[in-house]
Design a protein around this motif. Structure first.
Motif: not given
Length: 86
Positions: A29-30, A32-35, A55-56, A72-74
């Motif tokens: 979520w920060m 855009g890479g593979e989580a 959770l993200s 903040v979640r963007t």
């Protein structure tokens, strides 16, 4: 001693972690890479919970650099993907 289902370890956490990674399509979520990890947006040390809304999905680099900072979640938007669906 068994681990509580509310701990960020154990069988309960494994199921939660997989659900969040799948929900977020394994996309950090920060950046855009593979989580491959799950981040507490509000850190547990600051009162955050193991709830889906806190959770993200996150990559190791972003999750480790964030530590317990509050962000903040963007949502990440893949502009290439969006350009191809228009």
């Amino acid at each position: 001693m068994p681990v509580s289902q509310h701990s960020s370890r154990g069988a309960g956490w494994k199921a939660t972690r997989l659900r969040i990674l799948e929900r977020d399509a394994y996309t950090c979520w920060m950046c855009g890479g593979e989580a491959d990890q799950v981040d507490h947006r509000l850190a547990k040390s600051k009162g955050g919970a193991d709830t889906d809304d806190n959770l993200s999905a996150a990559c190791a680099r972003c999750n480790n650099s964030k530590s317990d900072a509050v962000m903040v979640r963007t949502p990440y938007w893949d502009t290439e993907y969006l350009a191809n669906i228009v």
